[in-house]
Design a protein around this motif. Sequence first.
Motif: not given
Length: 144
Positions: A120-144
Motif C-alpha cells: 500500500q502506498p503511504q502518503k507523505s503528507y497529512g490532511p489539508r488544514p481547514s482555513y477560516q476565511p478572513q473577515p472583509i474590512y470595509q473602508p470607513r466613509p470619509s467626511y470632508s
Amino acid sequence: MARQTIVFLMLVGMSIADQPNSYGQQRYQPVYKEEGKPYQFNYGVNDEYAGTDFGQNEESDGNTVRGSYSVQLPDGRKQTVTYVADHERGYQAEVTYYGEAQYAKVYGPPVTFKPQSYGQPQKSYGPRPSYQPQPIYQPRPSYS
C-alpha cells in the motif's frame, strides 16, 4: 661609461626576463611531485529491470595503474576495456566485445517500465488544514 651601460643593459634584460606572462603567473613555476599512493577499488551494477549492466575495477601500486571496465551496449554486446597506465608509456587500452550485435527488425512504440508496487502506498503528507476565511474590512466613509 661603457661599464655603466653594460650593467644597465644587464639589469634591463633581467627585469624583462622575470616579467609575468599574460596570465599573471611567473614563466617558470616549480614542479612538486608526490610519491604515488597504492589503492584498489571496484564496483558493479546489474539491474535487469532497467537493463543496466556496467562495472569497473582498478588497482595501483603507486606507479602503474591497471584496471578494466565493462558496459552493456544498446545493441546487446558487452564492451570490456582493459588498460594499463604509467608515466613512461602513457595510457594503453585493449577493447574487446562479447556477443553479437542485434538490431530490431520491426520498430514499435518505445518500451516503458511501470514502477513496481511494494504494498500500500503511504502518503507523505497529512490532511489539508481547514482555513477560516478572513473577515472583509470595509473602508470607513470619509467626511470632508
